[in-house]
Write a protein that holds these residues in place. Structure first.
Motif, mmCIF file in Angstrom:
data_model
loop_
_atom_site.group_PDB
_atom_site.id
_atom_site.type_symbol
_atom_site.label_atom_id
_atom_site.label_comp_id
_atom_site.label_asym_id
_atom_site.label_seq_id
_atom_site.Cartn_x
_atom_site.Cartn_y
_atom_site.Cartn_z
ATOM 1 N N THR A 283 16.609 2.082 0.018
ATOM 2 C CA THR A 283 17.500 3.241 0.063
ATOM 3 C C THR A 283 18.169 3.287 1.424
ATOM 4 O OG1 THR A 283 15.868 4.806 0.930
ATOM 5 C CG2 THR A 283 15.957 4.525 -1.470
ATOM 6 N N ASN A 284 19.324 3.945 1.466
ATOM 7 C CA ASN A 284 20.074 3.994 2.719
ATOM 8 C C ASN A 284 19.431 4.929 3.743
ATOM 9 O OD1 ASN A 284 20.645 6.469 1.597
ATOM 10 N ND2 ASN A 284 22.786 5.981 1.115
ATOM 11 N N LYS A 285 18.342 5.571 3.347
ATOM 12 C CA LYS A 285 17.667 6.474 4.284
ATOM 13 C C LYS A 285 16.353 5.907 4.789
ATOM 14 C CE LYS A 285 15.874 11.178 4.769
ATOM 15 N NZ LYS A 285 15.632 12.488 4.090
ATOM 16 N N ASP A 286 15.535 5.430 3.848
ATOM 17 C CA ASP A 286 14.184 5.009 4.223
ATOM 18 C C ASP A 286 13.981 3.500 4.228
ATOM 19 O OD1 ASP A 286 13.561 7.649 4.478
ATOM 20 O OD2 ASP A 286 12.602 7.833 2.511
ATOM 21 N N GLY A 287 15.037 2.741 3.938
ATOM 22 C CA GLY A 287 14.881 1.290 3.956
ATOM 23 C C GLY A 287 14.044 0.807 2.780
ATOM 24 N N GLU A 288 13.195 -0.201 3.009
ATOM 25 C CA GLU A 288 12.396 -0.797 1.955
ATOM 26 C C GLU A 288 11.216 0.105 1.574
ATOM 27 O OE1 GLU A 288 12.970 -3.489 0.281
ATOM 28 O OE2 GLU A 288 14.574 -4.427 1.452
ATOM 29 N N GLU A 289 11.092 0.391 0.289
ATOM 30 C CA GLU A 289 9.946 1.137 -0.248
ATOM 31 C C GLU A 289 9.536 0.466 -1.556
ATOM 32 O OE1 GLU A 289 10.135 5.701 0.891
ATOM 33 O OE2 GLU A 289 11.926 5.117 -0.228
ATOM 34 N N HIS A 290 8.794 -0.617 -1.429
ATOM 35 C CA HIS A 290 8.484 -1.448 -2.599
ATOM 36 C C HIS A 290 7.689 -0.692 -3.655
ATOM 37 C CE1 HIS A 290 10.169 -5.063 -0.866
ATOM 38 N NE2 HIS A 290 9.507 -4.836 0.263
ATOM 39 N N HIS A 291 6.788 0.157 -3.224
ATOM 40 C CA HIS A 291 5.958 0.873 -4.200
ATOM 41 C C HIS A 291 6.819 1.768 -5.084
ATOM 42 C CE1 HIS A 291 2.638 3.064 -5.951
ATOM 43 N NE2 HIS A 291 3.182 4.209 -5.546
ATOM 44 N N LYS A 292 7.758 2.494 -4.459
ATOM 45 C CA LYS A 292 8.601 3.399 -5.238
ATOM 46 C C LYS A 292 9.601 2.631 -6.090
ATOM 47 C CE LYS A 292 8.049 7.397 -2.245
ATOM 48 N NZ LYS A 292 8.723 8.425 -1.399
ATOM 49 N N GLY A 293 10.038 1.475 -5.593
ATOM 50 C CA GLY A 293 10.915 0.631 -6.410
ATOM 51 C C GLY A 293 10.209 0.135 -7.655
ATOM 52 N N ARG A 294 8.947 -0.300 -7.490
ATOM 53 C CA ARG A 294 8.165 -0.777 -8.634
ATOM 54 C C ARG A 294 7.896 0.356 -9.614
ATOM 55 N NH1 ARG A 294 5.451 -3.776 -4.680
ATOM 56 N NH2 ARG A 294 3.771 -2.229 -4.568
ATOM 57 N N ARG A 295 7.649 1.556 -9.092
ATOM 58 C CA ARG A 295 7.359 2.692 -9.967
ATOM 59 C C ARG A 295 8.552 3.000 -10.869
ATOM 60 N NH1 ARG A 295 5.410 8.135 -7.183
ATOM 61 N NH2 ARG A 295 7.560 8.099 -6.428
ATOM 62 N N LEU A 296 9.766 2.992 -10.288
ATOM 63 C CA LEU A 296 10.945 3.250 -11.112
ATOM 64 C C LEU A 296 11.187 2.089 -12.080
ATOM 65 C CD1 LEU A 296 13.248 5.198 -11.703
ATOM 66 C CD2 LEU A 296 14.620 4.008 -9.996
ATOM 67 N N MET A 297 10.971 0.875 -11.593
ATOM 68 C CA MET A 297 11.182 -0.293 -12.448
ATOM 69 C C MET A 297 10.241 -0.269 -13.645
ATOM 70 S SD MET A 297 13.326 -2.691 -12.382
ATOM 71 C CE MET A 297 13.652 -4.052 -13.485
ATOM 72 N N ASN A 298 9.069 0.296 -13.458
ATOM 73 C CA ASN A 298 8.095 0.401 -14.545
ATOM 74 C C ASN A 298 8.561 1.353 -15.641
ATOM 75 O OD1 ASN A 298 5.507 -0.443 -15.569
ATOM 76 N ND2 ASN A 298 4.810 1.655 -15.201
#
Length: 318
Positions: A283-298
């Motif tokens: 995100t343009n605010k917090d940078g890389e957040e792999h856990h939250k990316g995976r959660r949405l991808m799920n």
């Protein structure tokens, strides 16, 4: 300048008026429509005909107008998009002519189109894409390279019409301009014919607009609820938007969390499905957040079948 006397002399006399009226009556009774009506209803007397000359005249003139129809918007009939039909009913032993207005085919077709369009809402997607008249032959013929993906779309449409909605949607991946949005609009239109409602959202503009809706909670809730409840939801050009944590976690996450076991969600993207997680993770605010990316991808990957749309860039041609 003519005198009043000259004008009065030019007016037809009573005898002339009667003669003209009798001529019109004779012409009207010779019209094939009236001949057919009298043959079909031999109980119609001359008296009944004479009493209903206005109805007969309107019946004949409107049918003539329809036979040379100038188009719905230029309809010359008294009630645009309608024509007069005559029925003969027995009332106390006497045949009576009853007239009624009937909608024409062009009006019914327009009403049907409007009804279909009312089932589809768009956010930031060009209305022209939804107003097109699509056909499977045209879609395949425009580019044979995408015939395989169109075939899968047609199978999905037929299956949904036969078996009803499932929780599984489609993910259309492909290069710029190959017609992914075009194909999804076709799906929405086809399923609208079976009564399904749909929403299509152009993601880059939607995400930007959400920043304004943050300050209008009632409108935000209305928009999110619409996307939750619609039968078919399309996120168009997902991956092209600039995500922030709030949009990803509290808007997209909430919508997909609600729909994932209930109703199908569809996507078009330049990303392959396997590459979408990295987009969600940043995100343009917090940078890389792999856990939250995976959660949405799920909430995306298990509920779609991926179709890769190939073909030529048709921007400006569709």
């Amino acid at each position: 300048m003519e005198s009043l006397g000259d004008i009065l002399k030019a007016w037809p006399s009573g005898e002339q008026i009667l003669r003209i009226a009798e001529q019109k009556r004779t012409e009207l009774l010779k019209d094939p429509l009236i001949i057919s009506l009298r043959q079909k209803h031999p109980a119609l007397t001359d008296a009944a005909i004479n009493v209903n000359m206005n109805r007969l005249h309107q019946y004949v003139s409107e049918h003539r107008n329809c036979s040379q129809c100038p188009g719905l918007d230029q309809c010359p009939n008294d009630f645009a998009g309608h024509y007069t039909m005559l029925q003969v009913e027995d009332m106390n032993g006497t045949a009576q002519i009853i007239d009624k207005k009937v909608s024409c085919k062009k009006l019914r077709a327009r009403q049907h189109e409007n009804q279909l369009r009312s089932r589809i809402r768009s956010f930031y997607v060009d209305d022209k894409a939804l107003k097109r008249n699509y056909s499977a032959d045209e879609i395949i013929g425009n580019d044979l390279e995408r015939a395989k993906s169109v075939g899968e779309l047609l199978k999905y449409i037929d299956r949904t019409k036969t078996e009803g909605l499932t929780a599984k949607g489609l993910y259309l991946a492909g290069n710029f301009g190959v017609g992914k949005t075009y194909l999804m609009c076709f799906v929405l239109q086809e399923l609208a014919k079976s009564g399904y409602s749909g929403v299509i959202v152009y993601m880059p503009d939607f995400v930007e607009d959400l920043k304004v809706l943050m300050h209008e909670p009632a409108k935000l809730k209305e928009t999110v609820d619409l996307m939750k409840e619609t039968d078919l939801l399309v996120f168009d050009d997902i991956g092209a938007e600039n995500l922030n944590p709030w949009v990803r976690d509290h808007v997209l996450g909430a919508i997909l969390n609600y729909r994932m076991e209930r109703k199908p969600t569809f996507y078009t993207s330049n990303y392959r499905l396997a590459d979408l997680e990295s987009h969600f993770s940043f995100t343009n605010k917090d940078g890389e957040e792999h856990h939250k990316g995976r959660r949405l991808m799920n909430r995306v990957a298990p509920y779609v079948d991926e179709l890769v749309v190939t073909g030529k860039n048709k921007r400006g041609k569709l």
